[in-house]
Design a protein around this motif. Structure first.
Motif: not given
Length: 92
Positions: A24-50
């Motif tokens: 079962r696929y909704d268009k919002s699933h792709r948008k949310i997946l991209l947002a989660v991916g960006v958040l994890f990359l941002f969290l990775s960058a913050i973790s790297a700095v720390l």
């Protein structure tokens, strides 16, 4: 260009696009997946700095984990089929 990138990331995409089960696929699933991916990359960058500021090698484990999760989310969200996006969410 998209076909070249799909061929390059085929080992990742094959995991999520395999099988013949229903999904079962909704268009919002792709948008949310991209947002989660960006958040994890941002969290990775913050973790790297720390980790660099604390000068401890053990701090690189979360950096690697967050980066890999974010990278897979971005790859599946941009290049994956509807089935791959639904499978990463576990929708059947």
């Amino acid at each position: 260009m998209k076909n070249t990138l799909r061929h390059l990331f085929q080992p990742i995409l094959r995991i999520f696009e395999s099988g013949d089960d229903q999904f079962r696929y909704d268009k919002s699933h792709r948008k949310i997946l991209l947002a989660v991916g960006v958040l994890f990359l941002f969290l990775s960058a913050i973790s790297a700095v720390l980790a660099i500021n604390s000068a401890q090698l053990g701090g690189l484990v979360p950096v690697l984990a967050f980066f890999l999760i974010g990278f897979v989310c971005i790859v599946v969200g941009t290049l994956g089929s509807d089935k791959a996006v639904a499978k990463i969410w576990g929708n059947k």
